[in-house]
Design a protein around this motif. Structure first.
Motif, mmCIF file in Angstrom:
data_model
loop_
_atom_site.group_PDB
_atom_site.id
_atom_site.type_symbol
_atom_site.label_atom_id
_atom_site.label_comp_id
_atom_site.label_asym_id
_atom_site.label_seq_id
_atom_site.Cartn_x
_atom_site.Cartn_y
_atom_site.Cartn_z
ATOM 1 N N LEU A 4 0.836 -1.200 0.000
ATOM 2 C CA LEU A 4 0.000 0.000 0.000
ATOM 3 C C LEU A 4 0.866 1.242 0.000
ATOM 4 N N GLU A 5 0.528 2.190 -0.873
ATOM 5 C CA GLU A 5 1.135 3.515 -0.873
ATOM 6 C C GLU A 5 0.024 4.557 -0.840
ATOM 7 N N VAL A 6 0.114 5.463 0.100
ATOM 8 C CA VAL A 6 -0.860 6.545 0.255
ATOM 9 C C VAL A 6 -0.098 7.855 0.109
ATOM 10 N N ASP A 27 4.138 -2.383 4.061
ATOM 11 C CA ASP A 27 4.658 -3.581 3.417
ATOM 12 C C ASP A 27 3.719 -4.759 3.662
ATOM 13 N N LYS A 28 3.769 -5.726 2.782
ATOM 14 C CA LYS A 28 2.951 -6.930 2.925
ATOM 15 C C LYS A 28 3.301 -7.620 4.242
ATOM 16 N N ALA A 57 -7.902 15.097 -2.830
ATOM 17 C CA ALA A 57 -6.590 15.079 -3.474
ATOM 18 C C ALA A 57 -5.863 13.827 -3.033
ATOM 19 N N GLY A 58 -4.868 13.451 -3.837
ATOM 20 C CA GLY A 58 -4.018 12.347 -3.441
ATOM 21 C C GLY A 58 -4.149 11.106 -4.283
ATOM 22 N N GLU A 59 -3.484 10.068 -3.837
ATOM 23 C CA GLU A 59 -3.325 8.852 -4.615
ATOM 24 C C GLU A 59 -3.313 7.654 -3.673
ATOM 25 N N ASP A 64 1.010 -1.982 -6.525
ATOM 26 C CA ASP A 64 1.471 -1.232 -7.697
ATOM 27 C C ASP A 64 0.349 -0.830 -8.652
ATOM 28 N N GLU A 65 -0.892 -1.062 -8.259
ATOM 29 C CA GLU A 65 -2.031 -0.646 -9.082
ATOM 30 C C GLU A 65 -2.633 0.635 -8.497
ATOM 31 N N VAL A 66 -2.731 1.660 -9.322
ATOM 32 C CA VAL A 66 -3.312 2.931 -8.873
ATOM 33 C C VAL A 66 -4.831 2.767 -8.807
#
Length: 261
Positions: A4-6, A27-28, A57-59, A64-66
């Motif tokens: 996960l990336e926030v 991380d997993k 706003a943000g992502e 690795d899937e947006v």
């Protein structure tokens, strides 16, 4: 491996900016505990991750899937939102079980409805439901509720209801399991049984995000801790860094209140 990336998540309600640019990664197999005072934005962050709220706003990136990028579009179709939610499992503080269904039926409901939309994934309905019931029974055994599978929510204690809610989230096999104050609606004597289930999931390397006021539990179960204050991440690090050597004054003040010193 990052699961996960926030990036720069922001959310405003009216004139109040509730989330002011949230950045973190997970991380997993990691367990993230999010702590902070009421009103600091913790629950709103979980709701944004689970697509119950749309960030301004943000992502949000999973494996690795947006899944969400506000810079490209604020509008996502209902079918895409439902698909995005499958990456996350959310356990609410108030259980949200359906009173007309047994524990087993509550656990099977969501995957049954999803499968019906997809023609039971190429299987016959009876074959699919047999396999699904077997999976549900395995999870019920895992959380120690096999003997209660035919009980309705009103016949269960609060701790048992919360364990059913955890099982309901687990059966969908989410990438990340999220908890919003999983023990806040429970009497103190029932808290332990729910925390035991979550601790067991941690030992199985289930990736989790836990919003909690249980400081001792947050410290023991987490591999990473975030302290939020006024819609911001004030500090993040390992449990020992946050609880034993916090760098920020706001973190120190918060932890002192909970330690009773």
């Amino acid at each position: 491996m990052k699961i996960l990336e926030v990036n720069n998540i922001r959310k405003t309600f009216g004139n109040v900016e509730v989330l002011k640019g949230i950045d973190f990664s997970l991380d997993k197999g990691q367990v993230l505990s999010i702590i902070g005072s009421s009103g600091s934005g913790k629950t709103t962050l979980l709701r944004c991750l689970n697509f119950l709220e749309t960030p301004d706003a943000g992502e949000i990136i999973v494996n690795d899937e947006v899944l969400f990028d506000a810079a490209k579009s604020h509008i996502t179709s209902e079918s895409q939102i439902r698909k995005n939610r499958l990456h996350f499992g959310l356990v609410f503080q108030s259980f949200n079980l359906f009173p007309q269904y047994t524990a087993l039926e509550n656990i099977m409901l969501a995957p049954r409805l999803l499968a019906a939309e997809n023609n039971y994934n190429g299987k016959s309905k009876s074959e699919f439901l047999t396999q699904l019931e077997s999976q549900a029974n395995e999870i019920l055994a895992q959380i120690g509720l096999s003997e209660r599978k035919n009980n309705y929510p009103y016949q269960l204690s609060g701790g048992q209801c919360q364990r059913v809610a955890i099982a309901r989230a687990l059966i969908l096999k989410p990438d990340i399991l999220c908890f919003d104050e999983p023990t806040s609606a429970l009497d103190p004597e029932l808290t332990g049984e729910v925390l035991k289930v979550i601790r067991g999931l941690s030992e199985q390397k289930t990736t989790m995000i836990i919003v909690t006021h249980e400081m001792e539990f947050a410290r023991d179960v987490a591999s990473k801790v975030i302290f939020m204050s006024d819609g911001e991440i004030c500090e993040q690090g390992s449990p020992s860094e946050i609880f034993e050597n916090p760098k920020e004054e706001r973190t120190r003040r918060f932890l002192l209140r909970y330690s009773g010193k």
